[in-house]
Design an enzyme around this catalytic site. Structure first.
Site, PDB file in Angstrom:
ATOM      1  N   ALA A   1       0.979 -33.963 -39.629  1.00 50.49           N
ATOM      2  CA  ALA A   1       0.882 -35.103 -40.544  1.00 50.49           C
ATOM      3  C   ALA A   1       2.234 -35.390 -41.180  1.00 50.49           C
ATOM      4  CB  ALA A   1      -0.169 -34.840 -41.615  1.00 50.49           C
ATOM      5  N   ASP A   2       2.969 -34.340 -41.529  1.00 46.49           N
ATOM      6  CA  ASP A   2       4.312 -34.525 -42.065  1.00 46.49           C
ATOM      7  C   ASP A   2       5.213 -35.202 -41.032  1.00 46.49           C
ATOM      8  OD1 ASP A   2       3.527 -33.232 -44.364  1.00 46.49           O
ATOM      9  OD2 ASP A   2       4.533 -31.351 -43.899  1.00 46.49           O
ATOM     10  N   ILE A   3       5.154 -34.702 -39.799  1.00 46.47           N
ATOM     11  CA  ILE A   3       6.022 -35.236 -38.752  1.00 46.47           C
ATOM     12  C   ILE A   3       5.679 -36.686 -38.449  1.00 46.47           C
ATOM     13  CG2 ILE A   3       6.620 -35.035 -36.304  1.00 46.47           C
ATOM     14  CD1 ILE A   3       6.183 -31.970 -36.660  1.00 46.47           C
TER      15      ILE A   3
END
Length: 338
Positions: free
Chosen positions: A141-143
């Site tokens: 999700a961060d990426i």
């Protein structure tokens, strides 16, 4: 900022941002922090002090892009929200990245990557051998939100070249991760049902897209389901009778092929398995440790690890430009250095 030669200024709270204090270090900073912040400048500002808010607004007056990752409303309360910043600089591209976006019932709820992967159902699609969801090795999700943020900022900068106007770019981790699921979303959108991961094409239902144990306790990945790859492997294995099972879609019917392949690889070491697969021109790979990956021939040939003057290692940029090769700075900022 444009008048600083394209510099990136990182604004940190007193004591520094959390990644300065996470993980292994082999020098003046840890690997996590220096990998994400090399080449940047560090300015320490306690934004609860009005004088520091004015200092930050002064920096934004000549900046091209402002990126923040607080929960919605925090920057507004601190005095550096989009309304305040764009008043100082109407041409700025202001990007907010947070878990759930600026609207909806979860707007003010705190979340890190694992919570977003759980909420989107992505976590439910990666099951261990015990049938339970496995903790992800990468923060997807961060990426996904980081890459969407980059794309949104670049598109807004292109628009600004035509119109002279900046923009507000809103990026939510939940939105970004859910948008990355078309390869596993078919049963949901077409049939209104939750998919069974063990019966899907890329999550366990295909004999040629899964991991197999070798005799020496290692694993090899078969990673290509095209008919030509299936035919080559099963023919070489002496089991052409299983080809039709593996080319008629994923599901439990492929179990005989899975068992035949597992029996074959369990009778050979990892290296013997890799040598055999290499002779067939198919999709495969050893399941490397991260350390083994850094010395893979392809990684070495592509110079994907860089060394600084102290001998510390860095990950190289992934984007390559023919006309302007990357020349990354391998120096990370000391806290408040600038």
């Amino acid at each position: 900022p444009a008048d600083h030669g394209g510099e990136v200024i990182k604004t940190e709270p007193p004591g520094g941002e959390p990644t300065r204090h996470i993980g292994a270090s082999d020098g003046r900073s840890n690997v996590y922090f220096r990998s994400l912040n090399r080449g940047k400048k560090s300015v320490v500002l306690d934004l609860k002090d009005a004088r520091n808010v004015e200092r930050l607004l002064a920096l934004t007056a000549t900046a091209d892009v402002f990126v923040e990752s607080f929960r919605p409303g925090v920057c507004d309360r601190l005095g550096v929200g989009y309304a305040q910043v764009s008043q100082c600089n109407p041409g700025i591209v202001y990007c907010s990245v947070n878990a759930f976006g600026n609207s909806g019932p979860y707007r003010d709820r705190p979340a890190h990557d694992l919570a977003v992967e759980a909420l989107t159902g992505v976590l439910s699609m990666t099951l261990g051998d015990d049938g339970r969801p496995a903790l992800p090795g990468l923060p997807m999700a961060d990426i996904a939100s980081g890459l969407n943020g980059l794309a949104g900022i670049l598109m807004a900068l292109i628009k600004r070249q035509r119109t002279g106007r900046g923009d507000y770019v809103e990026i939510a981790m939940l939105d970004s991760l859910l948008a990355a699921t078309p390869n596993i979303m078919g049963p949901v959108l077409a049939e209104n049902r939750a998919p069974d991961p063990k019966a899907q094409r890329t999550t366990g239902g295909a004999a040629f897209y899964r991991l197999y144990d070798t005799r020496d306790g290692r694993q090899v990945a078969l990673a290509g389901q095209e008919p030509k790859f299936v035919e080559r492997v099963l023919t070489a294995l002496g089991r052409p009778d299983l080809i039709e099972l593996c080319t008629s879609g994923p599901g439990p019917h492929q179990r005989p092929a899975v068992e035949a392949l597992q029996a074959f690889f369990e009778s050979r070491s990892l290296q013997e398995s890799l040598d055999w697969l290499a002779s067939l021109d198919v999709c495969y790979a050893p399941v490397n440790t991260l350390l083994e990956a850094t010395v893979e021939a392809q990684v070495v040939a592509r110079e994907l690890l860089l060394d600084d003057e102290r001998g510390r290692k860095f990950l190289a940029p992934a984007i390559r430009f023919a006309a302007e090769p990357a020349r990354p700075s391998l120096r990370e900022p000391l806290l408040g250095e600038h």
